[in-house]
Enzyme design. Structure first.
Site, PDB file in Angstrom:
ATOM      1  N   TYR A  15      23.841  42.615  32.755  1.00  0.00           N
ATOM      2  CA  TYR A  15      25.110  43.357  32.542  1.00  0.00           C
ATOM      3  C   TYR A  15      25.287  44.008  31.270  1.00  0.00           C
ATOM      4  O   TYR A  15      25.999  45.100  31.033  1.00  0.00           O
ATOM      5  CB  TYR A  15      26.374  42.040  32.802  1.00  0.00           C
ATOM      6  CG  TYR A  15      26.236  41.711  34.301  1.00  0.00           C
ATOM      7  CD1 TYR A  15      26.777  42.240  35.312  1.00  0.00           C
ATOM      8  CD2 TYR A  15      25.414  40.757  34.730  1.00  0.00           C
ATOM      9  CE1 TYR A  15      26.907  42.083  36.552  1.00  0.00           C
ATOM     10  CE2 TYR A  15      25.406  40.197  36.044  1.00  0.00           C
ATOM     11  CZ  TYR A  15      26.151  40.931  37.035  1.00  0.00           C
ATOM     12  OH  TYR A  15      25.875  40.694  38.365  1.00  0.00           O
ATOM     13  N   GLY A 100      20.322  39.459  35.957  1.00  0.00           N
ATOM     14  CA  GLY A 100      21.106  38.362  36.756  1.00  0.00           C
ATOM     15  C   GLY A 100      21.728  38.981  38.437  1.00  0.00           C
ATOM     16  O   GLY A 100      22.019  38.261  39.236  1.00  0.00           O
ATOM     17  N   MET A 107      30.042  36.679  42.810  1.00  0.00           N
ATOM     18  CA  MET A 107      31.288  36.432  42.561  1.00  0.00           C
ATOM     19  C   MET A 107      31.894  36.919  41.396  1.00  0.00           C
ATOM     20  O   MET A 107      31.390  36.560  40.339  1.00  0.00           O
ATOM     21  CB  MET A 107      31.536  34.757  42.391  1.00  0.00           C
ATOM     22  CG  MET A 107      31.339  34.002  43.917  1.00  0.00           C
ATOM     23  SD  MET A 107      31.151  32.398  43.639  1.00  0.00           S
ATOM     24  CE  MET A 107      32.901  31.937  43.609  1.00  0.00           C
ATOM     25  N   VAL A 235       9.200  41.884  25.785  1.00  0.00           N
ATOM     26  CA  VAL A 235       9.333  42.268  24.532  1.00  0.00           C
ATOM     27  C   VAL A 235       8.909  40.662  23.753  1.00  0.00           C
ATOM     28  O   VAL A 235       9.547  39.773  24.215  1.00  0.00           O
ATOM     29  CB  VAL A 235      10.575  42.593  23.796  1.00  0.00           C
ATOM     30  CG1 VAL A 235      10.546  42.534  22.355  1.00  0.00           C
ATOM     31  CG2 VAL A 235      10.946  43.910  24.597  1.00  0.00           C
ATOM     32  N   GLU A 347      33.522  26.440  43.234  1.00  0.00           N
ATOM     33  CA  GLU A 347      33.203  27.356  44.548  1.00  0.00           C
ATOM     34  C   GLU A 347      32.898  26.576  45.587  1.00  0.00           C
ATOM     35  O   GLU A 347      32.103  25.618  45.601  1.00  0.00           O
ATOM     36  CB  GLU A 347      31.788  28.239  43.860  1.00  0.00           C
ATOM     37  CG  GLU A 347      31.120  28.925  45.025  1.00  0.00           C
ATOM     38  CD  GLU A 347      29.741  29.540  44.423  1.00  0.00           C
ATOM     39  OE1 GLU A 347      29.386  29.457  43.431  1.00  0.00           O
ATOM     40  OE2 GLU A 347      28.973  29.843  45.514  1.00  0.00           O
ATOM     41  N   HIS A 430      25.021  29.439  34.573  1.00  0.00           N
ATOM     42  CA  HIS A 430      25.359  30.275  33.796  1.00  0.00           C
ATOM     43  C   HIS A 430      25.276  29.869  31.977  1.00  0.00           C
ATOM     44  O   HIS A 430      26.302  29.452  31.542  1.00  0.00           O
ATOM     45  CB  HIS A 430      27.153  29.998  33.838  1.00  0.00           C
ATOM     46  CG  HIS A 430      27.625  30.137  35.339  1.00  0.00           C
ATOM     47  ND1 HIS A 430      28.676  29.784  35.789  1.00  0.00           N
ATOM     48  CD2 HIS A 430      26.919  31.023  36.212  1.00  0.00           C
ATOM     49  CE1 HIS A 430      28.879  30.195  36.946  1.00  0.00           C
ATOM     50  NE2 HIS A 430      28.053  30.961  37.349  1.00  0.00           N
ATOM     51  N   GLY A 458      25.500  37.329  27.497  1.00  0.00           N
ATOM     52  CA  GLY A 458      26.246  36.154  27.733  1.00  0.00           C
ATOM     53  C   GLY A 458      26.464  35.494  26.383  1.00  0.00           C
ATOM     54  O   GLY A 458      27.093  34.431  26.493  1.00  0.00           O
ATOM     55  N   ASN A 468      33.147  32.161  36.970  1.00  0.00           N
ATOM     56  CA  ASN A 468      31.932  32.663  37.185  1.00  0.00           C
ATOM     57  C   ASN A 468      31.828  33.771  35.752  1.00  0.00           C
ATOM     58  O   ASN A 468      32.774  34.708  36.010  1.00  0.00           O
ATOM     59  CB  ASN A 468      31.448  33.312  38.296  1.00  0.00           C
ATOM     60  CG  ASN A 468      31.701  32.069  39.430  1.00  0.00           C
ATOM     61  OD1 ASN A 468      33.033  31.720  39.740  1.00  0.00           O
ATOM     62  ND2 ASN A 468      30.694  31.874  40.171  1.00  0.00           N
ATOM     63  N   PHE A 470      30.213  36.895  35.116  1.00  0.00           N
ATOM     64  CA  PHE A 470      29.440  38.243  34.795  1.00  0.00           C
ATOM     65  C   PHE A 470      30.829  39.400  34.432  1.00  0.00           C
ATOM     66  O   PHE A 470      30.422  40.238  33.571  1.00  0.00           O
ATOM     67  CB  PHE A 470      28.495  38.794  35.787  1.00  0.00           C
ATOM     68  CG  PHE A 470      29.053  38.984  37.010  1.00  0.00           C
ATOM     69  CD1 PHE A 470      30.003  39.974  37.349  1.00  0.00           C
ATOM     70  CD2 PHE A 470      28.364  38.441  37.925  1.00  0.00           C
ATOM     71  CE1 PHE A 470      30.163  40.343  38.684  1.00  0.00           C
ATOM     72  CE2 PHE A 470      28.899  38.868  39.278  1.00  0.00           C
ATOM     73  CZ  PHE A 470      29.594  39.736  39.918  1.00  0.00           C
TER      74      PHE A 470
HETATM   75  P1  FDA Z   1      20.923  38.806  32.294  1.00  0.00           P
HETATM   76  O1  FDA Z   1      20.293  37.569  32.451  1.00  0.00           O
HETATM   77  O2  FDA Z   1      21.683  39.303  33.468  1.00  0.00           O
HETATM   78  O3  FDA Z   1      19.984  39.938  32.145  1.00  0.00           O
HETATM   79  C1  FDA Z   1      18.883  39.900  31.032  1.00  0.00           C
HETATM   80  C2  FDA Z   1      17.740  40.470  31.513  1.00  0.00           C
HETATM   81  O4  FDA Z   1      16.672  40.572  30.337  1.00  0.00           O
HETATM   82  C3  FDA Z   1      16.814  39.922  32.705  1.00  0.00           C
HETATM   83  O5  FDA Z   1      16.716  41.040  33.518  1.00  0.00           O
HETATM   84  C4  FDA Z   1      15.552  39.457  31.942  1.00  0.00           C
HETATM   85  O6  FDA Z   1      14.378  39.663  32.753  1.00  0.00           O
HETATM   86  C5  FDA Z   1      15.414  40.472  30.620  1.00  0.00           C
HETATM   87  N1  FDA Z   1      14.633  39.972  29.514  1.00  0.00           N
HETATM   88  C6  FDA Z   1      14.725  38.588  29.055  1.00  0.00           C
HETATM   89  N2  FDA Z   1      13.880  38.460  28.089  1.00  0.00           N
HETATM   90  C7  FDA Z   1      13.266  39.700  27.876  1.00  0.00           C
HETATM   91  C8  FDA Z   1      12.242  40.101  27.145  1.00  0.00           C
HETATM   92  N3  FDA Z   1      11.819  39.282  26.124  1.00  0.00           N
HETATM   93  N4  FDA Z   1      11.659  41.290  27.259  1.00  0.00           N
HETATM   94  C9  FDA Z   1      12.343  42.033  28.326  1.00  0.00           C
HETATM   95  N5  FDA Z   1      13.190  41.729  29.040  1.00  0.00           N
HETATM   96  C10 FDA Z   1      13.683  40.572  28.920  1.00  0.00           C
HETATM   97  N6  FDA Z   1      27.712  34.852  37.802  1.00  0.00           N
HETATM   98  C11 FDA Z   1      28.927  35.467  38.340  1.00  0.00           C
HETATM   99  O7  FDA Z   1      29.691  35.898  37.777  1.00  0.00           O
HETATM  100  N7  FDA Z   1      29.098  35.212  39.621  1.00  0.00           N
HETATM  101  C12 FDA Z   1      28.061  34.597  40.338  1.00  0.00           C
HETATM  102  O8  FDA Z   1      28.345  34.696  41.839  1.00  0.00           O
HETATM  103  C13 FDA Z   1      27.033  34.192  39.961  1.00  0.00           C
HETATM  104  N8  FDA Z   1      25.833  33.627  40.700  1.00  0.00           N
HETATM  105  C14 FDA Z   1      24.842  33.221  40.058  1.00  0.00           C
HETATM  106  C15 FDA Z   1      23.749  32.852  40.857  1.00  0.00           C
HETATM  107  C16 FDA Z   1      22.444  32.613  40.289  1.00  0.00           C
HETATM  108  C17 FDA Z   1      21.373  31.984  41.120  1.00  0.00           C
HETATM  109  C18 FDA Z   1      22.109  32.760  39.021  1.00  0.00           C
HETATM  110  C19 FDA Z   1      20.920  32.584  38.360  1.00  0.00           C
HETATM  111  C20 FDA Z   1      23.166  33.252  38.113  1.00  0.00           C
HETATM  112  C21 FDA Z   1      24.545  33.709  38.720  1.00  0.00           C
HETATM  113  N9  FDA Z   1      25.635  34.134  38.073  1.00  0.00           N
HETATM  114  C22 FDA Z   1      26.656  34.507  38.484  1.00  0.00           C
HETATM  115  C23 FDA Z   1      25.478  34.456  36.478  1.00  0.00           C
HETATM  116  C24 FDA Z   1      25.368  35.614  36.106  1.00  0.00           C
HETATM  117  O9  FDA Z   1      24.165  36.247  36.851  1.00  0.00           O
HETATM  118  C25 FDA Z   1      24.706  35.635  34.643  1.00  0.00           C
HETATM  119  O10 FDA Z   1      25.809  35.169  33.799  1.00  0.00           O
HETATM  120  C26 FDA Z   1      24.453  36.973  34.151  1.00  0.00           C
HETATM  121  O11 FDA Z   1      23.420  37.750  34.787  1.00  0.00           O
HETATM  122  C27 FDA Z   1      24.331  37.312  32.622  1.00  0.00           C
HETATM  123  O12 FDA Z   1      24.250  38.360  32.159  1.00  0.00           O
HETATM  124  P2  FDA Z   1      23.512  38.930  30.992  1.00  0.00           P
HETATM  125  O13 FDA Z   1      23.877  40.365  30.741  1.00  0.00           O
HETATM  126  O14 FDA Z   1      23.767  37.849  29.765  1.00  0.00           O
HETATM  127  O15 FDA Z   1      21.855  38.808  30.993  1.00  0.00           O
END
Ligand code: FDA
Length: 491
Positions: A15, A100, A107, A235, A347, A430, A458, A468, A470
Site C-alpha cells: 500500500y 498484502g 476489508m 533487497v 470481523e 496486522h 504500516g 483493519n 490498509f
Molecule cells: P505490504 O506488506 O502490503 O507490502 C510490503 C511489500 O514489500 C511486500 O510485497 C513484500 O514482499 C515487499 N518486501 C518486503 N521486504 C522486502 C525486501 N527486503 N526487498 C524487496 N521487497 C520486500 N488489512 C485490511 O485493511 N483489510 C483486510 O481485509 C486485511 N486482511 C488481511 C488478510 C491477511 C491474510 C493478511 C496477511 C493481511 C490482511 N490485512 C488486511 C493487512 C494488510 O494487508 C496489511 O496491513 C497491508 O498489506 C500492509 O501494507 P504495507 O504497505 O505496510 O506493506
C-alpha cells in the site's frame, strides 16, 4: 561492479509503496520499484484456491501455512503468503507485486474518528476525514454489498447467522465495505463470469473480482510510463554514502528462491515500503552490517493491532450451521468499541472449507494497551519481537467475554476445533508500528537523521488503529506524499 543508477527507488509494492509510486510518477519522476515477490499478473500463473493449494499458496514452504487446517504438501515456490514465526506470535504477510493486497480479505474500513485522533493527536483529523480517507477509498475502489443480494445469497449464510446471533446476544453489527467488486460477485453467483470469491479464493490470491493494488494504484502509476517494477528482487541491505545517496545490495532470485544474480543499485532518494516487518528488518540489518544510522525509537511502539482470533463450535448444528458454501469476502462485523469494559471490533469471518463445520470464526481487533518492541539479533540475522502473554491479556478477556455472551444467547461452545483452548492470540495479520510517524520520522515520513530516506507503510502507525489497517495506511501515505512533494523533497 558498477551500480545500476536510478534517481528514486521504492522498496516494496504494497500500500505505502503503491501510493508513493503513483504520486511521484504523476509528478513526472522516474521511479524504480524493487519487490521480492513475483509479478503474478505478468507471470500468467493463476492463483490457487483454499481447497486446492498450489504455486501461489506459500512463500517457499513445503506445506501450507494458513492459520489452521494445513494438511497440504507443496513444492517450494515464491508464493503469495508468508508467515514470520516469533516466539509468541506468528505474523502473516503478502508477497508479490501488490504486497498484502494480493492475499488479504479486502476489508476496507475507515477508523473511528475519535480513535484516529487518539492514535495521531498531531494530525488534522478533519482534513483526514474530509480529504485523505475519501481519496483513499476512491482510489482503492471501495464498495459495499447490496443488502438484497446479501439476504438472498446462500454464500452469505455465515454473515446472516453471525449477525442474527450477535443481535440476540445484545451486540451491535455493522456493514463492512470492501475492495472486492460486489457487482462482479453478483455475476459470479449467476455463473455469468468465472468465480473467485465464490470459489474459495482468498489468502493465496484472487483471480477475479478483487481490486488489489495491481488493478488500482500500481496500474495507474504504470500507465504514466514513469514506473518500472522489478519483481523477484530482494533487497538485502542498504548503505548510506558520504554524499547522502544510498547503495542497495539486491538479490535477484528465481521462483525456487535461489539467487540468480547479485545486483547493486544506487539512488539519490530511497523510500522504504517493505511492510512493517520488512522495513524494520532492512533498517536494523543495514545498521548492523553497514552502520546505517537509525535513531533510538526505531523498533519501539510496535503492536499487533489487537488481532486475536477466536471461534465457536456447534453453531446451529441442526439447521445447516454457518453454511456449506461460503464467500471468502467478509461483509459483517460486531462493533463493541464503545463498551468501556470490553472495547473491540470483530470481523464475522468466513470459513470456506467446502463442508458444513457448524463453526463460526472471528478475527477480533482490540486496543493495544501494552506495546511491543522489535530488535535485531546479529548472530541469527533475524528480528526479535518482545511480545508475550502480558501483551494480549486484555484481548483474551475480551474474547472470553464475547464468546461466553454469544454462547449463552445462542448455544455453541468455545472452538477447540480451530484453536487450542479456543483462542488464537498468536495469529497476527496486522503488524503495525516500529517506525512511528512523528517519532522515528519527521511529520511526513522522512527518517530522522537522514536527508533522503523515507518510510511509507504500516510501520508509521503506532501499533493500533482499531480496524483493519490498509485504508489508514493509504490515507497516511497520501498525506505524507502530498507534503513531501510540496516541500520539493524529490527534486
Ligand atoms: P505490504 O506488506 O502490503 O507490502 C510490503 C511489500 O514489500 C511486500 O510485497 C513484500 O514482499 C515487499 N518486501 C518486503 N521486504 C522486502 C525486501 N527486503 N526487498 C524487496 N521487497 C520486500 N488489512 C485490511 O485493511 N483489510 C483486510 O481485509 C486485511 N486482511 C488481511 C488478510 C491477511 C491474510 C493478511 C496477511 C493481511 C490482511 N490485512 C488486511 C493487512 C494488510 O494487508 C496489511 O496491513 C497491508 O498489506 C500492509 O501494507 P504495507 O504497505 O505496510 O506493506
Amino acid at each position: 561492479k558498477d551500480p545500476i543508477e536510478t534517481p528514486v527507488i521504492i522498496i516494496g509494492s504494497g500500500y505505502g509503496g503503491a501510493v508513493a509510486a503513483l504520486r511521484l510518477c504523476e509528478a513526472g519522476k522516474k521511479v524504480l520499484m524493487l519487490e521480492m515477490g513475483l509479478n503474478w499478473e505478468k507471470s500468467g500463473i493463476p492463483y490457487s484456491n483454499l481447497l486446492k493449494p498450489g504455486k501461489s499458496a506459500a512463500w517457499l514452504k513445503k506445506k501450507t501455512i494458513a492459520p489452521f487446517m494445513n494438511i497440504f504438501s507443496l513444492t517450494p515456490f515464491t508464493g503469495t503468503l508468508d508467515r514470520l514465526d516469533f516466539e509468541n506470535i506468528n505474523i502473516w504477510v503478502g508477497r508479490g507485486v501488490g504486497g498484502g493486497s494480493i492475499v488479504n480479505g479486502g476489508m476496507a474500513v475507515t477508523p473511528k474518528e475519535s480513535y484516529f485522533k487518539e492514535v495521531f493527536p498531531q494530525l488534522d483529523t478533519e482534513k483526514f476525514y474530509q480529504s485523505y480517507f475519501p481519496l483513499a477509498r476512491k482510489e482503492l475502489k471501495v464498495n459495499t454489498i447490496d443488502e438484497q443480494f446479501l439476504k438472498d445469497c446462500p454464500y452469505y449464510k455465515f454473515t446472516r447467522v453471525g449477525e442474527e446471533e450477535a443481535h440476540k446476544a445484545g451486540f451491535k453489527t455493522i456493514r463492512v465495505p470492501n475492495v472486492y467488486d460486489f457487482k462482479y460477485m453478483e455475476k459470479e453467483f449467476k455463473n455469468e463470469v468465472p468465480r473467485s470469491a465464490l470459489n474459495t479464493e482468498v489468502i493465496y490470491g484472487n483471480n477475479y473480482g478483487k481490486n488489489s493494488l495491481d488493478k488500482t494504484y500500481l496500474k495507474k502509476a504504470l500507465d504514466t510510463g514513469n514506473l518500472e517494477i522489478l519483481d523477484l528482487h530482494y533487497v538485502d541491505s542498504i548503505q548510506l554514502n558520504p554524499d547522502k545517496s544510498y547503495t542497495l545490495n539486491v538479490q535477484n532470485i528465481n521462483t525456487s528462491g535461489n539467487v540468480e544474480v547479485e545486483k547493486v543499485f544506487h539512488c539519490q532518494k530511497l523510500i522504504l515500503s517493505a511492510g512493517t516487518m520488512g522495513t524494520l528488518k532492512l533498517l536494523m540489518r543495514s545498521n548492523e552490517l553497514n552502520q546505517l544510522p537509525i535513531e533510538k525509537s526505531v523498533g519501539k511502539n510496535w503492536g499487533n493491532n489487537g488481532n486475536f482470533m477466536t471461534g465457536r463450535n456447534w453453531v446451529r448444528p441442526l439447521s445447516g450451521g454457518t453454511g456449506v458454501q461460503q464467500s471468502t469476502i467478509p461483509v459483517g462485523g460486531v462493533d463493541n468499541w464503545d463498551d468501556k469494559d470490553h472495547p473491540f471490533f470483530t470481523e464475522i469471518a468466513p470459513l470456506p472449507m467446502g463442508m458444513d463445520v457448524a463453526t463460526a470464526l472471528y478475527l477480533m481487533i482490540n486496543r493495544v494497551d501494552k506495546k511491543g518492541k522489535v530488535s535485531y539479533n546479529g548472530k541469527t540475522q533475524q528480528l526479535v519481537l518482545d511480545w508475550d502473554v502480558s501483551n494480549t491479556q486484555k484481548m483474551r478477556e475480551n474474547a472470553d467475554y464475547f464468546i461466553k455472551k454469544m454462547n449463552k444467547a445462542n448455544g455453541g461452545t468455545r472452538s477447540h476445533f480451530l484453536f487450542k483452548n479456543g483462542f488464537g492470540p498468536n495469529v497476527c495479520y496486522h503488524p503495525l508500528g516500529g517506525c512511528v510517524l512523528g517519532e522515528a520520522t519527521n511529520a511526513y515520513g522522512k527518517l530522522n537523521g537522514h536527508e533522503n530516506l523515507f518510510i511509507l507503510d504500516g510501520s508509521l502507525i503506532p501499533g493500533t488503529i482499531g480496524v483493519n489497517p490498509f485504508v489508514t495506511i493509504v490515507a497516511i501515505a497520501e498525506y505524507c506524499m502530498e507534503n513531501l512533494i510540496q516541500q520539493d523533497e524529490f527534486t
